[in-house]
Enzyme design. Structure first.
Site, PDB file in Angstrom:
ATOM      1  N   LYS A 189     -60.878  17.052 -14.835  1.00 21.25           N
ATOM      2  CA  LYS A 189     -60.823  15.590 -14.809  1.00 21.25           C
ATOM      3  C   LYS A 189     -61.423  14.984 -16.090  1.00 21.25           C
ATOM      4  CE  LYS A 189     -58.921  14.965 -10.759  1.00 21.25           C
ATOM      5  NZ  LYS A 189     -58.281  16.273 -10.577  1.00 21.25           N
TER       6      LYS A 189
HETATM    7  C1  LIG Z   1     -55.441  12.333  -7.325  1.00 20.24           C
HETATM    8  C2  LIG Z   1     -56.503  13.231  -6.788  1.00 20.24           C
HETATM    9  N1  LIG Z   1     -57.087  12.925  -5.632  1.00 20.24           N
HETATM   10  C3  LIG Z   1     -58.056  13.700  -5.121  1.00 20.24           C
HETATM   11  C4  LIG Z   1     -58.474  14.837  -5.747  1.00 20.24           C
HETATM   12  C5  LIG Z   1     -59.499  15.713  -5.091  1.00 20.24           C
HETATM   13  O1  LIG Z   1     -60.622  15.875  -5.865  1.00 20.24           O
HETATM   14  P1  LIG Z   1     -61.494  17.234  -5.768  1.00 20.24           P
HETATM   15  O2  LIG Z   1     -60.705  18.324  -6.368  1.00 20.24           O
HETATM   16  O3  LIG Z   1     -62.725  16.898  -6.566  1.00 20.24           O
HETATM   17  O4  LIG Z   1     -61.808  17.444  -4.331  1.00 20.24           O
HETATM   18  C6  LIG Z   1     -57.903  15.186  -6.973  1.00 20.24           C
HETATM   19  C7  LIG Z   1     -58.359  16.374  -7.704  1.00 20.24           C
HETATM   20  O5  LIG Z   1     -57.784  17.373  -7.856  1.00 20.24           O
HETATM   21  C8  LIG Z   1     -56.868  14.369  -7.499  1.00 20.24           C
HETATM   22  O6  LIG Z   1     -56.264  14.666  -8.647  1.00 20.24           O
END
Ligand SMILES: Cc1ncc(COP(=O)(O)O)c(C=O)c1O
Length: 389
Positions: A189
């Site tokens: 990210k």
């Molecule tokens: C659009 C979106 N929402 C939610 C998430 C979930 O985040 P995490 O991987 O930190 O749980 C991600 C990450 O991959 C994402 O790209």
């Protein structure tokens, strides 16, 4: 010090490891207090200031942030949540974990991969409680239209701002435009920590519920008791362990200070991509009408391949030249786990689903890297029979 990547290997995403980050992690470890504590508090305060919100609640990952956002907004059994099918599956998974039903809506089209407000409104029914929107790739969705829908139907707006830390809509930060905004600090990210997440809100009651739910529903943290701020606790809801730890908070604080500069670097790289690949016939760069007055986080360098081109062949040809690519996203309604979700026609999503391709993007990409990716894509398209120039 930039982490070494093997020559001719261009990953989809990459991180920089330098002395400042190592020192921050080392200091947190050396402190001997590892679970949620003072560094998490400092990180939350810095996030609240950066986003310009009353409350920032750090959690263990972006999925946890989305889950808690739904629960804190009292979405549960009997409720429906409208969300685009073109998003990360975590969004639909947490709707189900909350006991609610995900109802998918369409996107606007190849130029605008965000949800189509008209279709989102058409998906609203008597049980709809919330609209869970994504700012695809860091490009804000049409918040005027979405806010009007939420007001007309009395819906809660939850923003999945995982792609959009630092992006603005009419000068206001994405993530602060609805009831709760959710961020992810996964390694790929814009604000990479490894694992980590954040909810932001200006609603005091929601913030209190978020804080309780992230730590078992308990009214105090071990840290509060350790420093003598609390001696006992009550449990006010069946919560979770979704806490962030001190080492990640220390890393997050350093990364937050670099976010704007890194977002600007991403924007420059995307510009280079557009210059390099703008002449390729049939290749679409979504969001070309973005406003010069706004900031975009540029989480992704997503393109749409020319119609009729076989994506797997392109990806394989690029991989053979050392270029990693990905797809954001396979639509959620195509997954087996969602085969039984309420069905609605999603023609614009279907139209782009087979054409989406994400190119490598990270702030320290060089011009040579961009050229390498561009060349690999053009060659792959030529090989797969497209009219690439
Ligand atoms: C659009 C979106 N929402 C939610 C998430 C979930 O985040 P995490 O991987 O930190 O749980 C991600 C990450 O991959 C994402 O790209």
């Amino acid at each position: 010090m930039v982490t070494e990547t093997t020559t001719r290997s261009i990953p989809l995403a990459d991180v920089v490891v330098d002395e400042e980050l190592l020192a921050a992690a080392h200091e947190a470890l050396a402190s001997g207090w590892w679970s949620t504590g003072p560094r998490v508090e400092t990180f939350e305060a810095a996030c609240a200031e950066f986003f310009g919100v009353e409350h920032a609640v750090a959690v263990s990952n972006g999925t946890a942030a989305l889950h808690l956002a739904l629960l804190a907004c009292e979405c549960g059994p009997g409720d429906e949540v409208v969300l685009p099918s073109l998003t990360f599956v975590a969004a639909a998974n947490v709707v189900r974990h909350a006991g609610a039903v995900p109802v998918f809506c369409d996107i606007r089209g190849p130029e605008d991969l965000n949800l189509d407000p008209e279709d989102a409104e058409a998906a609203v029914g008597p049980r709809t409680k919330a609209l869970l929107l994504l700012h695809y790739g860091g490009f804000p969705c049409d918040m005027d239209a979405v806010t009007a829908i939420a007001e007309r139907h009395g819906l809660v707006l939850i923003e999945d701002a995982a792609h959009a830390p630092g992006s603005t809509w009419r000068g206001r930060m994405c993530g602060t435009l609805g009831r709760v905004g959710c961020f992810s600090f996964f390694s790929n990210k814009n604000l990479p920590v490894g694992e980590g997440g954040l909810c932001v809100t200006n609603d005091d009651d929601v913030a209190e519920r978020l804080r309780h739910l992230r730590s078992h529903g308990m009214t105090s943290l071990t840290w509060d008791r350790h420093r003598g701020h609390a001696h006992a606790y009550d449990v006010v809801a069946p919560g979770f362990n979704y806490r962030l730890d001190e080492v990640r908070a220390a890393v997050g604080l350093v990364q937050l200070g670099r976010l704007e500069e890194r977002n600007a670097a991403r924007a420059r790289i995307v510009e280079r991509y557009r210059e390099r690949l703008g002449g390729v016939e049939g290749l679409v760069f979504p969001f070309s009408e973005a406003s010069p007055d706004e900031v975009y986080a540029h989480h992704l360098a997503a393109v749409l391949l020319p119609e009729g081109v076989g994506r797997p062949g392109v990806q394989e040809a690029m991989r053979s030249r050392g270029v990693q690519t990905s797809v954001h996203y396979p639509p959620i309604h195509h997954f087996s786990a969602y085969a039984d979700a309420p069905t609605r026609p999603l023609p614009a999503t279907e139209d782009v689903a087979g054409r989406l391709l994400s190119l490598p993007l990270y702030p320290h990409m060089t011009e040579d890297d961009v050229e390498g990716v561009g060349e690999a894509l053009v060659t792959a398209l030529a090989r797969t029979g497209s009219a690439a120039r």
